[in-house]
Design a protein around this motif. Structure first.
Motif, PDB file in Angstrom:
ATOM      1  N   ILE A 183       6.935  -1.045  15.450  1.00 55.33           N
ATOM      2  CA  ILE A 183       5.572  -0.894  14.920  1.00 55.33           C
ATOM      3  C   ILE A 183       5.592  -0.931  13.390  1.00 55.33           C
ATOM      4  O   ILE A 183       4.793  -1.636  12.758  1.00 55.33           O
ATOM      5  N   ILE A 184       6.509  -0.171  12.800  1.00 53.14           N
ATOM      6  CA  ILE A 184       6.584  -0.105  11.338  1.00 53.14           C
ATOM      7  C   ILE A 184       6.884  -1.475  10.756  1.00 53.14           C
ATOM      8  O   ILE A 184       6.253  -1.915   9.776  1.00 53.14           O
ATOM      9  N   ARG A 185       7.840  -2.170  11.356  1.00 53.59           N
ATOM     10  CA  ARG A 185       8.215  -3.489  10.853  1.00 53.59           C
ATOM     11  C   ARG A 185       7.051  -4.476  10.970  1.00 53.59           C
ATOM     12  O   ARG A 185       6.754  -5.214  10.018  1.00 53.59           O
ATOM     13  N   THR A 186       6.399  -4.468  12.110  1.00 52.03           N
ATOM     14  CA  THR A 186       5.285  -5.402  12.316  1.00 52.03           C
ATOM     15  C   THR A 186       4.157  -5.144  11.328  1.00 52.03           C
ATOM     16  O   THR A 186       3.617  -6.079  10.705  1.00 52.03           O
ATOM     17  N   GLN A 187       3.805  -3.871  11.162  1.00 53.57           N
ATOM     18  CA  GLN A 187       2.701  -3.545  10.267  1.00 53.57           C
ATOM     19  C   GLN A 187       3.080  -3.784   8.799  1.00 53.57           C
ATOM     20  O   GLN A 187       2.244  -4.237   8.008  1.00 53.57           O
ATOM     21  N   ALA A 188       4.329  -3.501   8.446  1.00 53.08           N
ATOM     22  CA  ALA A 188       4.770  -3.757   7.068  1.00 53.08           C
ATOM     23  C   ALA A 188       4.731  -5.252   6.759  1.00 53.08           C
ATOM     24  O   ALA A 188       4.343  -5.659   5.653  1.00 53.08           O
ATOM     25  N   GLU A 189       5.114  -6.073   7.740  1.00 55.30           N
ATOM     26  CA  GLU A 189       5.040  -7.528   7.536  1.00 55.30           C
ATOM     27  C   GLU A 189       3.604  -7.981   7.355  1.00 55.30           C
ATOM     28  O   GLU A 189       3.318  -8.861   6.529  1.00 55.30           O
ATOM     29  N   LYS A 190       2.686  -7.389   8.105  1.00 58.50           N
ATOM     30  CA  LYS A 190       1.270  -7.742   7.942  1.00 58.50           C
ATOM     31  C   LYS A 190       0.786  -7.395   6.534  1.00 58.50           C
ATOM     32  O   LYS A 190       0.073  -8.177   5.886  1.00 58.50           O
ATOM     33  N   LEU A 191       1.184  -6.219   6.055  1.00 55.80           N
ATOM     34  CA  LEU A 191       0.767  -5.796   4.722  1.00 55.80           C
ATOM     35  C   LEU A 191       1.349  -6.721   3.649  1.00 55.80           C
ATOM     36  O   LEU A 191       0.641  -7.139   2.718  1.00 55.80           O
ATOM     37  N   GLN A 192       2.643  -7.026   3.764  1.00 56.06           N
ATOM     38  CA  GLN A 192       3.270  -7.895   2.775  1.00 56.06           C
ATOM     39  C   GLN A 192       2.695  -9.298   2.834  1.00 56.06           C
ATOM     40  O   GLN A 192       2.481  -9.944   1.801  1.00 56.06           O
ATOM     41  N   GLN A 193       2.426  -9.771   4.035  1.00 56.85           N
ATOM     42  CA  GLN A 193       1.830 -11.094   4.177  1.00 56.85           C
ATOM     43  C   GLN A 193       0.435 -11.128   3.562  1.00 56.85           C
ATOM     44  O   GLN A 193       0.054 -12.103   2.911  1.00 56.85           O
ATOM     45  N   GLU A 228      -8.788  -6.056  -5.473  1.00 56.41           N
ATOM     46  CA  GLU A 228      -7.766  -5.177  -6.037  1.00 56.41           C
ATOM     47  C   GLU A 228      -7.731  -3.838  -5.303  1.00 56.41           C
ATOM     48  O   GLU A 228      -6.658  -3.282  -5.050  1.00 56.41           O
ATOM     49  N   ASN A 229      -8.891  -3.321  -4.949  1.00 63.20           N
ATOM     50  CA  ASN A 229      -8.946  -2.062  -4.193  1.00 63.20           C
ATOM     51  C   ASN A 229      -8.296  -2.216  -2.819  1.00 63.20           C
ATOM     52  O   ASN A 229      -7.605  -1.305  -2.348  1.00 63.20           O
ATOM     53  N   LEU A 230      -8.532  -3.373  -2.192  1.00 64.18           N
ATOM     54  CA  LEU A 230      -7.883  -3.616  -0.901  1.00 64.18           C
ATOM     55  C   LEU A 230      -6.366  -3.658  -1.052  1.00 64.18           C
ATOM     56  O   LEU A 230      -5.625  -3.165  -0.191  1.00 64.18           O
ATOM     57  N   GLY A 231      -5.893  -4.247  -2.149  1.00 60.05           N
ATOM     58  CA  GLY A 231      -4.453  -4.275  -2.397  1.00 60.05           C
ATOM     59  C   GLY A 231      -3.882  -2.886  -2.599  1.00 60.05           C
ATOM     60  O   GLY A 231      -2.802  -2.558  -2.090  1.00 60.05           O
ATOM     61  N   ALA A 232      -4.613  -2.039  -3.349  1.00 61.67           N
ATOM     62  CA  ALA A 232      -4.159  -0.659  -3.537  1.00 61.67           C
ATOM     63  C   ALA A 232      -4.166   0.101  -2.215  1.00 61.67           C
ATOM     64  O   ALA A 232      -3.285   0.925  -1.944  1.00 61.67           O
ATOM     65  N   GLN A 233      -5.169  -0.193  -1.388  1.00 61.29           N
ATOM     66  CA  GLN A 233      -5.224   0.459  -0.072  1.00 61.29           C
ATOM     67  C   GLN A 233      -4.031   0.041   0.780  1.00 61.29           C
ATOM     68  O   GLN A 233      -3.449   0.868   1.491  1.00 61.29           O
ATOM     69  N   ARG A 234      -3.640  -1.225   0.701  1.00 65.47           N
ATOM     70  CA  ARG A 234      -2.476  -1.672   1.464  1.00 65.47           C
ATOM     71  C   ARG A 234      -1.216  -0.950   1.013  1.00 65.47           C
ATOM     72  O   ARG A 234      -0.377  -0.573   1.835  1.00 65.47           O
ATOM     73  N   ALA A 235      -1.081  -0.778  -0.295  1.00 69.85           N
ATOM     74  CA  ALA A 235       0.088  -0.047  -0.794  1.00 69.85           C
ATOM     75  C   ALA A 235       0.093   1.384  -0.272  1.00 69.85           C
ATOM     76  O   ALA A 235       1.141   1.915   0.117  1.00 69.85           O
ATOM     77  N   GLY A 236      -1.085   2.016  -0.257  1.00 69.97           N
ATOM     78  CA  GLY A 236      -1.169   3.370   0.284  1.00 69.97           C
ATOM     79  C   GLY A 236      -0.859   3.422   1.770  1.00 69.97           C
ATOM     80  O   GLY A 236      -0.181   4.347   2.243  1.00 69.97           O
ATOM     81  N   LEU A 237      -1.352   2.431   2.516  1.00 71.81           N
ATOM     82  CA  LEU A 237      -1.076   2.392   3.956  1.00 71.81           C
ATOM     83  C   LEU A 237       0.410   2.208   4.231  1.00 71.81           C
ATOM     84  O   LEU A 237       0.959   2.800   5.174  1.00 71.81           O
ATOM     85  N   GLU A 238       1.066   1.403   3.402  1.00 70.62           N
ATOM     86  CA  GLU A 238       2.511   1.221   3.583  1.00 70.62           C
ATOM     87  C   GLU A 238       3.256   2.522   3.329  1.00 70.62           C
ATOM     88  O   GLU A 238       4.208   2.864   4.052  1.00 70.62           O
ATOM     89  N   ASP A 239       2.838   3.281   2.318  1.00 69.92           N
ATOM     90  CA  ASP A 239       3.466   4.579   2.049  1.00 69.92           C
ATOM     91  C   ASP A 239       3.225   5.547   3.208  1.00 69.92           C
ATOM     92  O   ASP A 239       4.119   6.316   3.580  1.00 69.92           O
ATOM     93  N   LYS A 277       5.597   4.727   6.071  1.00 70.26           N
ATOM     94  CA  LYS A 277       6.955   5.208   5.825  1.00 70.26           C
ATOM     95  C   LYS A 277       7.048   6.720   6.002  1.00 70.26           C
ATOM     96  O   LYS A 277       8.025   7.229   6.555  1.00 70.26           O
ATOM     97  N   GLU A 278       6.036   7.434   5.509  1.00 72.87           N
ATOM     98  CA  GLU A 278       6.042   8.883   5.641  1.00 72.87           C
ATOM     99  C   GLU A 278       5.910   9.306   7.100  1.00 72.87           C
ATOM    100  O   GLU A 278       6.569  10.274   7.539  1.00 72.87           O
TER     101      GLU A 278
END
Length: 842
Positions: free
Chosen positions: A390-400, A575-586, A589-590
């Motif tokens: 799940i983590i890998r799939t979602q992280a790939e979606k965020l990075q993509q 830009e806000n969506l990008g910041a949200q993606r960074a937060g979702l990735e964190d 991981k947590e």
């Protein structure tokens, strides 16, 4: 069963009784065999704790052990059982804990009991007693007081939660394991849940009545009480409970159901009376009175307070019915509707079973935490793989998503075009770094002083070369003068023969200087030809040399600001969506870092798949948020594309891009030309420094040569003069007045005239003799007390730069087979591709 009397009579459930059993020995033996004796010794304290919990459970309820204490003991013991179950399988199997047998008596029929070698019976009985204890706590509360009424209501709901948990998680397993009593059946657990909910709702009814709430609300609450009692009565009146529970219980629940149905009709009729709906009021009262009459016929053995409450309610309803009937007959004259035509009475449920999952959760228990079966380890690994996927799939979606945004914006030249419009644009990072390096090194304006330094070094080398040539020329002129003066008596080798190699070197140095001067001229010409191109590199900041994006001179509709504003707003949203993606990735991981289900896995008694499904579901929300973010970004990029098309059209962005790219190419070309000229200047400076060292070295050799020749010249002059004067000395010694000696010396010098091709730089050395010793004939000197300094014979140089080695030149020592490098050797010139053309001095 026990009763509570007061405004309304309620029921409590008695606890099941058990037989003493020793948990310590069977469990310890299994641990020693399965995990090892060392582990068995390490968990001695845990075994003692479990044994004590079971001993406390076996004690009969009495005044010393309050319901609250028994409740706490039951909770602790159930959690201990949840920890024991996955670690120590209890069954008749010889490989399991097969010597443990649990025995429990039926709560409704104490004469009946069930015995199983299964932990499922033990857990089901504990849950049953937990619900019973909570019902007793509720029954002991003083409902005449507001706090007591609230305590009773909460305790009944918790009891309902315990019986519901028993029905859903333990009753079926206990029955499947074999020989369970009826009180632990699914039907009984469901009936007790509804009974406890009915009594909890009844507490709310007492509250709304005490608070004098509107009749309509009281009717809804009462109707829900009746519905819960009706559901309980339906189960009690069907197998297997109809032949198992006491008749008084069945009668009690039946009468309660009728009582609160009638209560709901009564309260509803009061509301109808206020609305002057007399006909329906009469019908509702008749229905309620009829329900009470039917229930009273079969209500045998119920508590007298309950009968009194029912009779009082029936009296009140008959009185209101009589009053309403008279009013209708005299005033309203309404037709009484049929009972079947009326709608069902509304109900409002204010209670629900308390969830027991949290209080029964054993994941935080420390008992036997060091014992982890292999099956649990494998299950944990499987769950970890599920989480990682799940983590890998979602992280790939965020990075993509981030990469798509970057590529799309670059294709649209955003936000660079917006920044260019505001004057905040910048060069590409690699090009800007190259410009900064050029500016730090001095820039094009700093090349002129370096070129002047090149000229100064060339002048210094030229002056050194002239000085060196003058040294040799002066010595040669003196030698020629004396050779003319003395003729054949001047027997030493000519200077031109000895200095041929030195002159060759100096001639090559001169040629090098001429070529270097040509290279310097080419560098200077390149600077002059490319000065305008390189001048842009001196702009600070460099962006000031670039073309700017400006607003159109003429506007048709004046909507430029609106277009720019809308595009900037969309970019901010992106830009806000990008910041949200960074937060979702964190967050992902947590969540993974904190996701340790081993304690839950060890405490769970249900299906592992169900546990995994439940635990994995906590990632559903963040996965949904990620999907929403990606979808919102896709829509926003389409919107930005349309807005950017308008922006490009209005501000003629394509022409600006062409001009900007042209400027980038010019800057790149200027940097390349600057580096070329800079490299050539540096190569030239290095060349002149090395050449200066070489000329200085040769100059020193020439100076040594001239000095040695000068000394030799003076000696030879004296020798020639003595020859001419014919001087000799008495007693056979050489003297100034002895013509034969002078003649002998002249002859000897003539005989020693060297061949020009192999001439040595000096005549052969003379020798001194101690006083009183007579020299051999033919080797005497005209001046017995003066001799020339020790001389080093001239040898042909072996290096590429031959030179004169005078008497003061100390040749460096070299190892056999080594090739010494001359101290003035010059490295190769810079590559031919450069603008300069410096050559190594030869």
């Amino acid at each position: 069963m026990s009763y509570a009397t007061g405004v309304n009579v309620m029921l409590a459930v008695q606890e099941k009784k058990t037989v003493a059993v020793d948990l310590y020995r069977p469990l310890r033996q299994y641990i020693a065999v399965t995990y090892g004796e060392q582990e068995a010794q390490a968990v001695e304290d845990d075994l003692d704790a479990v044994r004590q919990l079971r001993l406390d459970l076996e004690k009969p309820p009495n005044a010393a052990a309050s319901p609250s204490l028994r409740r706490d003991n039951l909770l602790s013991y159930y959690r201990a059982l949840a920890v024991i179950e996955p670690r120590f399988p209890i069954s008749p199997d010889r490989d399991h804990v097969h010597t443990l047998t649990f025995t429990w008596f039926d709560a409704f029929k104490p004469a009946k009991k069930a015995a199983q070698t299964s932990i499922h019976l033990e857990k089901a009985a504990v849950l049953f007693n937990l619900g019973a204890v909570h019902s007793q706590i509720a029954l002991s509360a003083d409902r005449a007081d507001a706090a007591g009424l609230k305590q009773a209501c909460n305790a009944f709901q918790t009891a309902a939660g315990a019986f519901a948990y028993l029905r859903d998680n333990a009753a079926g397993r206990a029955t499947t394991a074999g020989g369970a009593t009826v009180d632990l059946s699914v039907e009984c657990a469901g009936m007790l849940e509804k009974l406890m909910l009915a009594q909890a709702q009844e507490c709310f009814f007492e509250k709304v009545i005490g608070d004098a709430k509107p009749p309509a609300l009281c009717s809804k609450v009462a109707r829900q009480v009746g519905l819960y009692y009706e559901e309980a009565y339906a189960v009690l009146n069907a197998p297997p409970l109809n032949q198992h529970c006491e008749r008084t219980w069945i009668s009690h629940v039946q009468l309660k159901a009728a009582q609160f149905y009638a209560e709901a009709c009564y309260r509803y009729s009061l509301d109808l009376h206020e609305k002057e709906e007399i006909a329906e009021e009469i019908c509702r009262l008749r229905i309620g009175i009829s329900a009470l009459a039917d229930a009273k016929k079969s209500a045998r053995g119920v508590a007298q307070p309950l009968l009194d409450a029912v009779n009082k309610l029936e009296t009140n309803m008959n009185h209101n019915l009589e009053t309403a009937t008279k009013e209708n007959d005299r005033v309203y004259l309404m037709r009484i509707p049929a009972a079947s035509s009326l709608t069902a009475l509304p109900a409002a449920s204010l209670v629900k079973p308390t969830s027991m999952a949290e209080v029964l959760d054993a994941s935080k228990e420390s008992l036997f935490s060091r014992l982890v079966p292999d099956s649990s380890t494998k299950a944990l690994s499987r769950y970890t793989d599920m989480v990682d996927d799940i983590i890998r799939t979602q992280a790939e979606k965020l990075q993509q998503g981030s990469e798509i945004t970057r590529v799309k914006l670059k294709e649209m030249d955003l936000p660079d075009s917006i920044l260019a419009l505001e004057g905040n644009f910048s060069l590409p990072l690699d090009l800007k770094e190259d410009v900064e390096v050029v500016q730090i090194s001095g820039g094009p304006s700093g090349l002129e002083p370096e070129l002047q330094q090149l000229k100064d070094l060339r002048r210094v080398n030229q002056e050194l070369l002239v000085q060196t040539e003058e040294l040799l020329k002066k010595e040669a002129d003196e030698d020629a003068q004396f050779r003319t003066q003395f003729g054949t008596r001047w027997t030493r080798t000519q200077s031109s023969v000895l200095t041929k190699n030195l002159q060759d070197r100096l001639n090559k140095f001169a040629a090098n200087l001429k070529q270097a001067a040509d290279s310097d001229a080419r560098i200077e010409r390149a600077m002059r030809d490319n000065f305008n191109l390189m001048a842009m590199l001196d702009h600070r900041p460099i962006e000031s040399a670039l073309p700017s994006l400006s607003r159109p001179i003429m506007s048709l509709d004046g909507n430029e600001d609106a277009i720019v504003g809308a595009l900037k707003q969309s970019l901010r949203q992106l830009e806000n969506l990008g910041a949200q993606r960074a937060g979702l990735e964190d967050i992902l991981k947590e969540m993974k870092r904190k996701d340790d289900i081993l304690p839950k896995l060890m405490a769970s008694t249900g299906s592992q798949e169900d546990l995994f499904k439940k635990e994995i579901s906590k990632y559903d929300q963040i996965c949904e948020e990620i999907a929403q973010n990606i979808e919102a970004q896709e829509q926003l990029l389409l919107q930005i594309q349309a807005q950017n098309d308008d922006f490009s059209s209005v501000f003629n962005l394509e022409d600006y891009k062409v001009a900007r790219e042209k400027s980038y190419k010019q800057i790149s070309a200027a940097i390349a030309k600057y580096r070329e000229i800079k490299d050539n200047i540096n190569e030239g400076l290095k060349f002149y420094v090395i050449l200066q060292d070489a000329i200085t070295n040769v100059k020193q050799q020439c100076s040594d040569f001239a000095m040695t020749r000068n000394i030799q010249c003076r000696e030879m002059i004296e020798d020639v003069q003595r020859q001419i004067a014919g001087l000799n000395f008495p007693d056979g010694r050489a003297g100034y007045n002895h013509p034969s000696v002078g003649q002998s010396n002249l002859q000897r010098n003539a005989s020693q005239q060297p061949d020009p091709q192999s001439a040595q730089p000096y005549p052969q050395p003379t020798y001194h003799h101690p006083p009183g010793e007579h020299p051999r004939p033919g080797y005497s000197h005209p001046y017995p007390t003066y001799a020339t300094p020790p001389q080093v014979p001239y040898q042909a140089p072996t290096s590429q730069y031959p030179g004169y080695r005078g008497p003061y030149y100390n040749a460096p020592q070299q190892q056999p087979g080594s090739h010494p490098r001359p101290p003035y050797a010059i490295p190769s010139p810079y590559p031919p591709s450069h603008q300069g053309g410096y050559h190594r001095p030869q």
